[in-house]
Design a protein around this motif. Structure first.
Motif, PDB file in Angstrom:
ATOM      1  N   PRO A   1      60.480  34.954  59.821  1.00  0.00           N
ATOM      2  CA  PRO A   1      60.308  35.543  61.029  1.00  0.00           C
ATOM      3  C   PRO A   1      60.976  34.631  62.172  1.00  0.00           C
ATOM      4  CG  PRO A   1      58.643  36.337  59.901  1.00  0.00           C
ATOM      5  CD  PRO A   1      59.358  35.156  59.161  1.00  0.00           C
ATOM      6  N   CYS A   2      61.551  35.064  62.797  1.00  0.00           N
ATOM      7  CA  CYS A   2      62.229  34.468  64.130  1.00  0.00           C
ATOM      8  C   CYS A   2      63.764  33.667  63.629  1.00  0.00           C
ATOM      9  CB  CYS A   2      61.372  33.352  64.879  1.00  0.00           C
ATOM     10  SG  CYS A   2      60.152  34.204  65.523  1.00  0.00           S
ATOM     11  N   SER A   3      64.241  33.909  62.695  1.00  0.00           N
ATOM     12  CA  SER A   3      65.203  33.223  62.080  1.00  0.00           C
ATOM     13  C   SER A   3      66.414  34.192  63.069  1.00  0.00           C
ATOM     14  CB  SER A   3      65.574  33.847  60.807  1.00  0.00           C
ATOM     15  OG  SER A   3      64.779  32.939  59.890  1.00  0.00           O
TER      16      SER A   3
ATOM     17  N   VAL B   1      67.819  38.253  66.046  1.00  0.00           N
ATOM     18  CA  VAL B   1      66.521  37.504  65.749  1.00  0.00           C
ATOM     19  C   VAL B   1      65.913  38.305  64.674  1.00  0.00           C
ATOM     20  CG1 VAL B   1      64.434  36.815  66.482  1.00  0.00           C
ATOM     21  CG2 VAL B   1      66.455  36.278  67.793  1.00  0.00           C
TER      22      VAL B   1
ATOM     23  N   GLU C   1      62.725  40.143  63.363  1.00  0.00           N
ATOM     24  CA  GLU C   1      61.292  40.492  63.734  1.00  0.00           C
ATOM     25  C   GLU C   1      60.663  41.279  62.827  1.00  0.00           C
ATOM     26  OE1 GLU C   1      61.376  42.283  67.749  1.00  0.00           O
ATOM     27  OE2 GLU C   1      62.136  40.456  68.640  1.00  0.00           O
TER      28      GLU C   1
END
Length: 66
Positions: free
Chosen positions: A16-18, A28, A30
């Motif tokens: 997550p948040c990659s 991004v 999510e």
């Protein structure tokens, strides 16, 4: 991996948040409602959510092309 576009066989990040880039815009990863989705904006700046499969079809990279 090329800085232009990842091969369709390369896996998208799963953390997550990659952040990845597609068509010159950042997306991004999510998690929401039990599913992962890639969130960014379209060419007019409107919010846009894409599945991993959609992002693969559009092409993506870990770096902004330019």
């Amino acid at each position: 991996m090329s800085t232009e576009t990842a091969a369709t066989t390369d896996p998208l990040p799963t953390t997550p948040c990659s952040v990845v880039w597609s068509q010159g815009r950042p997306y991004v990863l999510e998690s929401g409602a039990g599913a992962l989705r890639w969130v960014g904006t379209d060419h007019l700046g409107r919010p846009q959510a894409l599945s991993g499969a959609e992002l693969h079809r559009r092409g993506w990279s870990h770096r902004r092309a330019g």
